[in-house]
Enzyme design. Structure first.
Site, PDB file in Angstrom:
ATOM      1  N   HIS A 252      -7.259  -5.889  -0.545  1.00 61.35           N
ATOM      2  CA  HIS A 252      -5.944  -4.844  -0.498  1.00 61.35           C
ATOM      3  C   HIS A 252      -4.935  -5.349   0.452  1.00 61.35           C
ATOM      4  O   HIS A 252      -3.762  -4.791  -0.076  1.00 61.35           O
ATOM      5  CB  HIS A 252      -6.571  -3.673   0.072  1.00 61.35           C
ATOM      6  CG  HIS A 252      -5.644  -2.512   0.186  1.00 61.35           C
ATOM      7  ND1 HIS A 252      -5.083  -1.877  -1.268  1.00 61.35           N
ATOM      8  CD2 HIS A 252      -5.016  -1.671   1.083  1.00 61.35           C
ATOM      9  CE1 HIS A 252      -4.191  -0.976  -0.835  1.00 61.35           C
ATOM     10  NE2 HIS A 252      -4.168  -0.875   0.493  1.00 61.35           N
TER      11      HIS A 252
ATOM     12  N   ASP B 253      -9.051  -6.355  -5.034  1.00 56.04           N
ATOM     13  CA  ASP B 253      -8.671  -5.184  -4.238  1.00 56.04           C
ATOM     14  C   ASP B 253      -9.805  -3.815  -4.421  1.00 56.04           C
ATOM     15  O   ASP B 253      -9.924  -3.422  -5.585  1.00 56.04           O
ATOM     16  CB  ASP B 253      -7.189  -4.313  -4.518  1.00 56.04           C
ATOM     17  CG  ASP B 253      -6.699  -3.325  -3.685  1.00 56.04           C
ATOM     18  OD1 ASP B 253      -7.553  -2.696  -2.935  1.00 56.04           O
ATOM     19  OD2 ASP B 253      -5.521  -2.835  -3.843  1.00 56.04           O
TER      20      ASP B 253
ATOM     21  N   SER C  64       0.812  -1.274  -0.041  1.00 57.05           N
ATOM     22  CA  SER C  64      -0.030  -0.121  -0.037  1.00 57.05           C
ATOM     23  C   SER C  64       1.017   1.196   0.039  1.00 57.05           C
ATOM     24  O   SER C  64       1.786   1.452  -0.858  1.00 57.05           O
ATOM     25  CB  SER C  64      -1.061  -0.018   1.222  1.00 57.05           C
ATOM     26  OG  SER C  64      -2.128   0.959   1.137  1.00 57.05           O
TER      27      SER C  64
END
Length: 341
Positions: free
Chosen positions: A309, A281, A159
């Site tokens: 995610h 995601d 991320s």
């Protein structure tokens, strides 16, 4: 030596470390967590989080923007390998506990593995609050690497941690041998607009990040098929570091500084890169995975089906296998170019 195969059956590769989600029970009360962790750690039920928390320690890191050493939280490897180490970062406003499922798999496979908390988040001591902007985060990580890790590393960033990894690899290429980017948030335009807000408004916005309902909602958005009881526990794990008195100041400092904006740095990445993406995601579109693959000069891409995610939390066996295969392939190709004596 661990022999890797192309099978997608995760449990057969790592039989000793099962990571299936289940209703966790509290472990025995004799767990001895580091004294600097928030006392709420005692209420966490997830045994993997509890086990990893036992290994968190603080190391002194000297930086130019602070008169005092920053006691910086991380998890050190148990053994040193001949192979260069793997260093795991975490995502936005998170901590090293994000790696509670994948970290033991990488260690079990024989990799020298570090987990490092990014400056301003995690469990470091920021009582004498230093700057927590991008440049400060970069310098802090570099000084930690220079003081303790000391060898070129495979740097793993999920991320927003992927943006941290890209920024670091471009600015300190001598420290990074390979990159692994997981559901990479590298195309966001930073948080520059927040710099225009009054500080009071910025604090009000940041305080929402601490709220239990918002973090619980994020869990439901980030993962597929997680039970409500597990979601509650994961929410508590995710907000532990927010309970430090300096957390809001550190996060506001980062946000109003403009945050990460590394989209223009992507084509400067020279390291071989593995891109891992969850096919489902709901936070960062997997279309951006294809874009990132096209823009990175030396990258391969692997997608994980039925995954949201944060694959290293939701599908740790798959992520560990992909990292191991990537490193094994790199080492084999590197060996082919070693000159004969």
């Amino acid at each position: 030596m661990l022999t890797l195969t192309a099978t997608t059956s995760a449990p057969t590769l790592f039989p000793k470390c099962k990571t299936q989600r289940r209703r966790f029970t509290v472990l025995a009360a004799d767990d001895k967590f580091p004294s600097f962790l928030p006392k709420q750690m005692e209420q966490i039920k997830d045994p993997f989080a509890r086990k990893l928390a036992n290994r968190i320690e603080r190391l002194p890191v000297n930086v130019s923007f602070s008169e005092n050493s920053i006691m910086s939280s991380c998890v050190k490897p148990l053994v040193q390998s001949k192979q260069n180490p793997v260093v795991l970062l975490h995502g936005f406003d998170s901590s090293c506990l994000e790696w509670r499922y994948t970290f033991p798999l990488l260690e079990e496979a024989g990799l020298e593995t570090w987990v490092v908390d990014i400056l301003g988040w995690g469990f470091s001591n920021l009582e004498r609050l230093p700057s927590c902007d991008v440049e400060s985060k970069r310098q802090h990580f570099y000084q930690l690497w220079k003081s303790y890790i000391k060898r070129p590393m495979t740097l793993v960033g999920p991320s927003l941690g992927a943006a941290v990894a890209v920024d670091f690899a471009v600015n300190h290429p001598e420290a990074v041998e390979n990159l692994v980017l997981i559901d990479a948030s590298v195309y966001a335009e930073g948080t520059g607009n927040l710099a225009k807000l009054p500080r009071a408004a910025a604090y009000a916005g940041v305080s929402l990040l601490k709220s239990f309902p918002l973090r619980l909602y994020t869990i439901f958005l980030a993962f597929k098929g997680v039970s409500f009881s597990t979601s509650l526990d994961w929410t508590n794990i995710g907000r532990l570091h927010c309970l430090y008195p300096w957390w809001e100041d550190a996060t506001v400092n980062f946000m109003i500084s403009g945050g990460y904006n590394v989209s223009r740095q992507i084509d400067q990445v020279k390291q071989k890169t593995l891109i891992i993406w969850g096919e489902d995601d709901q936070i960062v579109s997997n279309k951006l995975a294809v874009r990132l693959h096209c823009e990175l000069p030396n990258a391969i891409i692997r997608q994980i089906p039925n995954c949201g995610h944060l694959p290293h939390v939701e599908k740790p066996d798959s992520v560990a296998r992909l990292i191991l295969e990537f490193m094994q392939d790199y080492c084999q190709k590197k060996a082919q170019f070693v000159p004969m004596k």
